[in-house]
Design a protein around this motif. Structure first.
Motif, PDB file in Angstrom:
ATOM      1  N   VAL A  75       0.834  -1.199   0.000  1.00  0.00           N
ATOM      2  CA  VAL A  75       0.000   0.000   0.000  1.00  0.00           C
ATOM      3  C   VAL A  75       0.871   1.252   0.000  1.00  0.00           C
ATOM      4  CG1 VAL A  75      -1.691   1.341   1.290  1.00  0.00           C
ATOM      5  CG2 VAL A  75      -1.925  -1.135   1.139  1.00  0.00           C
ATOM      6  N   SER A  76       1.921   1.250   0.809  1.00  0.00           N
ATOM      7  CA  SER A  76       2.806   2.407   0.886  1.00  0.00           C
ATOM      8  C   SER A  76       3.424   2.707  -0.475  1.00  0.00           C
ATOM      9  CB  SER A  76       3.911   2.144   1.907  1.00  0.00           C
ATOM     10  OG  SER A  76       4.836   3.203   1.926  1.00  0.00           O
ATOM     11  N   GLU A  77       3.895   1.665  -1.150  1.00  0.00           N
ATOM     12  CA  GLU A  77       4.497   1.851  -2.464  1.00  0.00           C
ATOM     13  C   GLU A  77       3.447   2.265  -3.488  1.00  0.00           C
ATOM     14  OE1 GLU A  77       7.776   1.779  -3.316  1.00  0.00           O
ATOM     15  OE2 GLU A  77       7.950   1.757  -1.134  1.00  0.00           O
ATOM     16  N   TYR A  78       2.270   1.710  -3.348  1.00  0.00           N
ATOM     17  CA  TYR A  78       1.209   2.005  -4.323  1.00  0.00           C
ATOM     18  C   TYR A  78       0.771   3.458  -4.242  1.00  0.00           C
ATOM     19  CZ  TYR A  78      -2.884   1.190  -7.223  1.00  0.00           C
ATOM     20  OH  TYR A  78      -3.817   1.238  -8.220  1.00  0.00           O
ATOM     21  N   LEU A  79       0.713   3.986  -3.025  1.00  0.00           N
ATOM     22  CA  LEU A  79       0.275   5.367  -2.846  1.00  0.00           C
ATOM     23  C   LEU A  79       1.278   6.377  -3.408  1.00  0.00           C
ATOM     24  CD1 LEU A  79      -1.273   5.231   0.733  1.00  0.00           C
ATOM     25  CD2 LEU A  79      -2.480   5.497  -1.421  1.00  0.00           C
ATOM     26  N   LYS A  80       2.493   5.930  -3.635  1.00  0.00           N
ATOM     27  CA  LYS A  80       3.508   6.814  -4.216  1.00  0.00           C
ATOM     28  C   LYS A  80       3.330   6.937  -5.730  1.00  0.00           C
ATOM     29  CE  LYS A  80       6.974   5.586  -0.726  1.00  0.00           C
ATOM     30  NZ  LYS A  80       8.287   4.914  -0.505  1.00  0.00           N
ATOM     31  N   ARG A  81       2.570   6.012  -6.298  1.00  0.00           N
ATOM     32  CA  ARG A  81       2.373   6.035  -7.749  1.00  0.00           C
ATOM     33  C   ARG A  81       1.350   7.093  -8.127  1.00  0.00           C
ATOM     34  NH1 ARG A  81       1.288  -0.395  -8.772  1.00  0.00           N
ATOM     35  NH2 ARG A  81       3.059  -1.200  -7.591  1.00  0.00           N
ATOM     36  N   PRO A  82       1.279   7.427  -9.414  1.00  0.00           N
ATOM     37  CA  PRO A  82       0.244   8.351  -9.874  1.00  0.00           C
ATOM     38  C   PRO A  82      -1.132   7.755  -9.638  1.00  0.00           C
ATOM     39  CG  PRO A  82       1.953   8.081 -11.537  1.00  0.00           C
ATOM     40  CD  PRO A  82       2.198   7.035 -10.490  1.00  0.00           C
ATOM     41  N   ASP A  83      -2.138   8.616  -9.576  1.00  0.00           N
ATOM     42  CA  ASP A  83      -3.516   8.158  -9.443  1.00  0.00           C
ATOM     43  C   ASP A  83      -3.795   7.122 -10.525  1.00  0.00           C
ATOM     44  OD1 ASP A  83      -6.446   8.094  -9.874  1.00  0.00           O
ATOM     45  OD2 ASP A  83      -6.438   9.675  -8.354  1.00  0.00           O
ATOM     46  N   PRO A  84      -4.447   5.969 -10.189  1.00  0.00           N
ATOM     47  CA  PRO A  84      -4.706   4.931 -11.170  1.00  0.00           C
ATOM     48  C   PRO A  84      -5.493   5.452 -12.367  1.00  0.00           C
ATOM     49  CG  PRO A  84      -6.087   4.623  -9.226  1.00  0.00           C
ATOM     50  CD  PRO A  84      -5.053   5.646  -8.890  1.00  0.00           C
ATOM     51  N   ARG A  85      -6.248   6.525 -12.178  1.00  0.00           N
ATOM     52  CA  ARG A  85      -7.045   7.061 -13.273  1.00  0.00           C
ATOM     53  C   ARG A  85      -6.197   7.869 -14.247  1.00  0.00           C
ATOM     54  NH1 ARG A  85     -11.200   9.163  -8.803  1.00  0.00           N
ATOM     55  NH2 ARG A  85      -9.158   9.704  -8.008  1.00  0.00           N
ATOM     56  N   THR A  86      -4.923   8.111 -13.868  1.00  0.00           N
ATOM     57  CA  THR A  86      -4.062   8.879 -14.762  1.00  0.00           C
ATOM     58  C   THR A  86      -2.889   8.058 -15.273  1.00  0.00           C
ATOM     59  OG1 THR A  86      -2.670   9.702 -12.961  1.00  0.00           O
ATOM     60  CG2 THR A  86      -4.609  10.997 -13.514  1.00  0.00           C
ATOM     61  N   ARG A  87      -2.787   6.806 -14.848  1.00  0.00           N
ATOM     62  CA  ARG A  87      -1.640   5.998 -15.253  1.00  0.00           C
ATOM     63  C   ARG A  87      -1.580   5.767 -16.746  1.00  0.00           C
ATOM     64  NH1 ARG A  87      -2.459   1.708 -10.660  1.00  0.00           N
ATOM     65  NH2 ARG A  87      -2.178   3.133  -8.961  1.00  0.00           N
ATOM     66  N   THR A  88      -2.713   5.719 -17.408  1.00  0.00           N
ATOM     67  CA  THR A  88      -2.726   5.488 -18.842  1.00  0.00           C
ATOM     68  C   THR A  88      -2.790   6.814 -19.594  1.00  0.00           C
ATOM     69  OG1 THR A  88      -5.133   5.315 -18.825  1.00  0.00           O
ATOM     70  CG2 THR A  88      -3.893   3.288 -18.553  1.00  0.00           C
ATOM     71  N   GLY A  89      -2.561   7.904 -18.872  1.00  0.00           N
ATOM     72  CA  GLY A  89      -2.607   9.208 -19.500  1.00  0.00           C
ATOM     73  C   GLY A  89      -4.005   9.780 -19.532  1.00  0.00           C
ATOM     74  N   GLU A  90      -4.944   9.106 -18.897  1.00  0.00           N
ATOM     75  CA  GLU A  90      -6.334   9.558 -18.916  1.00  0.00           C
ATOM     76  C   GLU A  90      -6.653  10.267 -17.604  1.00  0.00           C
ATOM     77  OE1 GLU A  90     -10.533   7.427 -18.101  1.00  0.00           O
ATOM     78  OE2 GLU A  90      -9.223   6.444 -19.543  1.00  0.00           O
ATOM     79  N   PRO A  91      -6.845  11.560 -17.600  1.00  0.00           N
ATOM     80  CA  PRO A  91      -7.103  12.301 -16.369  1.00  0.00           C
ATOM     81  C   PRO A  91      -8.474  11.997 -15.797  1.00  0.00           C
ATOM     82  CG  PRO A  91      -7.420  13.719 -18.253  1.00  0.00           C
ATOM     83  CD  PRO A  91      -6.883  12.421 -18.787  1.00  0.00           C
ATOM     84  N   ASP A  92      -8.581  12.167 -14.484  1.00  0.00           N
ATOM     85  CA  ASP A  92      -9.877  11.989 -13.836  1.00  0.00           C
ATOM     86  C   ASP A  92     -10.652  13.291 -14.012  1.00  0.00           C
ATOM     87  OD1 ASP A  92     -11.983  11.136 -12.316  1.00  0.00           O
ATOM     88  OD2 ASP A  92     -11.054  11.744 -10.436  1.00  0.00           O
ATOM     89  N   VAL A  93     -11.287  13.427 -15.153  1.00  0.00           N
ATOM     90  CA  VAL A  93     -11.925  14.692 -15.493  1.00  0.00           C
ATOM     91  C   VAL A  93     -13.378  14.768 -15.038  1.00  0.00           C
ATOM     92  CG1 VAL A  93     -10.420  15.136 -17.440  1.00  0.00           C
ATOM     93  CG2 VAL A  93     -12.487  13.775 -17.783  1.00  0.00           C
ATOM     94  N   LEU A  94     -13.916  13.689 -14.498  1.00  0.00           N
ATOM     95  CA  LEU A  94     -15.316  13.707 -14.096  1.00  0.00           C
ATOM     96  C   LEU A  94     -15.489  14.426 -12.768  1.00  0.00           C
ATOM     97  CD1 LEU A  94     -16.528  10.077 -14.935  1.00  0.00           C
ATOM     98  CD2 LEU A  94     -16.577  12.119 -16.373  1.00  0.00           C
ATOM     99  N   THR A  95     -16.521  15.232 -12.693  1.00  0.00           N
ATOM    100  CA  THR A  95     -16.870  15.875 -11.427  1.00  0.00           C
ATOM    101  C   THR A  95     -17.574  14.862 -10.534  1.00  0.00           C
ATOM    102  OG1 THR A  95     -19.057  16.567 -12.178  1.00  0.00           O
ATOM    103  CG2 THR A  95     -17.214  18.053 -12.647  1.00  0.00           C
ATOM    104  N   ALA A  96     -17.761  15.223  -9.261  1.00  0.00           N
ATOM    105  CA  ALA A  96     -18.461  14.326  -8.337  1.00  0.00           C
ATOM    106  C   ALA A  96     -19.864  14.021  -8.839  1.00  0.00           C
ATOM    107  CB  ALA A  96     -18.517  14.951  -6.948  1.00  0.00           C
ATOM    108  N   ARG A  97     -20.558  15.021  -9.355  1.00  0.00           N
ATOM    109  CA  ARG A  97     -21.910  14.816  -9.874  1.00  0.00           C
ATOM    110  C   ARG A  97     -21.902  13.892 -11.081  1.00  0.00           C
ATOM    111  NH1 ARG A  97     -26.498  14.996  -7.543  1.00  0.00           N
ATOM    112  NH2 ARG A  97     -26.603  17.229  -7.087  1.00  0.00           N
ATOM    113  N   GLU A  98     -20.914  14.078 -11.946  1.00  0.00           N
ATOM    114  CA  GLU A  98     -20.825  13.224 -13.139  1.00  0.00           C
ATOM    115  C   GLU A  98     -20.534  11.778 -12.753  1.00  0.00           C
ATOM    116  OE1 GLU A  98     -19.352  16.780 -16.178  1.00  0.00           O
ATOM    117  OE2 GLU A  98     -17.896  15.411 -15.276  1.00  0.00           O
TER     118      GLU A  98
END
Length: 224
Positions: free
Chosen positions: A139-162
């Motif tokens: 877990v410690s090592e995993y948290l150092k990585r980029p957000d899983p939603r951005t690992r493939t170059g895809e940003p987490d662009v959705l809002t909470a409502r979306e």
């Protein structure tokens, strides 16, 4: 003799039998009091605000609003309520998502009841609890990585409502049903739906459902 106040717990799970079982386990402990139950994320957020529990035992996969979103809402509300995620999922993605949402505990449903009690006590006192099967190092090592939603170059662009709309779409709700659940107009839901599809570049419900499951927004059990 000085009496210590009991730890007040809210149990959130969409299965009645699970909530009843958790209540029975927790109320057998002299220092724990179950102050309420919630059947989905919306109810969990509402009751956490009304009851101000010390700890919420939160199922991750629930209809309408999942446990991740509910946890984020509760944490952002600024209360002292802490969340222990209780789930069947042991993958790094789920652990990461729950901790990022603000959960202070992560427990698998295969755990012994004593593990849950211990987790609640530790989290109530300001600590963090991870299920023994989950390596702290991983877990410690995993948290150092980029957000899983951005690992493939895809940003987490959705809002909470979306994300809420996406979850409900994946669960098979129509635009009209989503509008009722979120207290929005049908036109507003249609606009959110269109933006979700545009942002994710996914233009069919099957694709949106697969995306929602892969990101932990909904589960295979809830998706239709």
């Amino acid at each position: 003799m000085i009496q210590t106040r009991k730890t007040r717990v809210l149990v959130a799970d969409d299965h009645t039998i699970v909530r009843q079982g958790l209540r029975a386990v927790l109320e057998a402990e002299p220092d724990i009091e179950v102050v309420g139950e919630a059947a989905d994320g919306y109810e969990a957020v509402k009751k956490a605000s009304a009851l101000s529990p010390d700890v919420v035992v939160m199922d991750v996969s629930m209809p309408r609003m999942n446990g991740l979103e509910a946890t984020a809402h509760i944490v952002k509300s600024g209360t002292r309520t802490r969340v222990v995620a209780l789930t069947i999922h042991s993958s790094e993605e789920y652990v990461y998502s729950c901790l990022k949402a603000g959960a202070k505990g992560y427990l698998l449903k295969e755990s012994a009841s004593s593990d849950l009690v211990q987790a609640i006590r530790i989290v109530r006192n300001g600590g963090t609890y991870l299920h023994p099967a989950i390596s702290v190092h991983v877990v410690s090592e995993y948290l150092k990585r980029p957000d899983p939603r951005t690992r493939t170059g895809e940003p987490d662009v959705l809002t909470a409502r979306e994300r809420q709309v996406l979850q409900l779409i994946a669960e098979g709700h129509t635009n009209k049903e989503i509008a009722t659940l979120l207290t929005l107009s049908v036109k507003t839901v249609e606009a959110h739906r269109a933006r979700v599809m545009e942002k994710l570049r996914i233009h069919n419900v099957a694709g949106l459902t697969r995306y929602a499951i892969s990101r932990g927004i909904t589960s295979t059990a809830e998706a239709k």
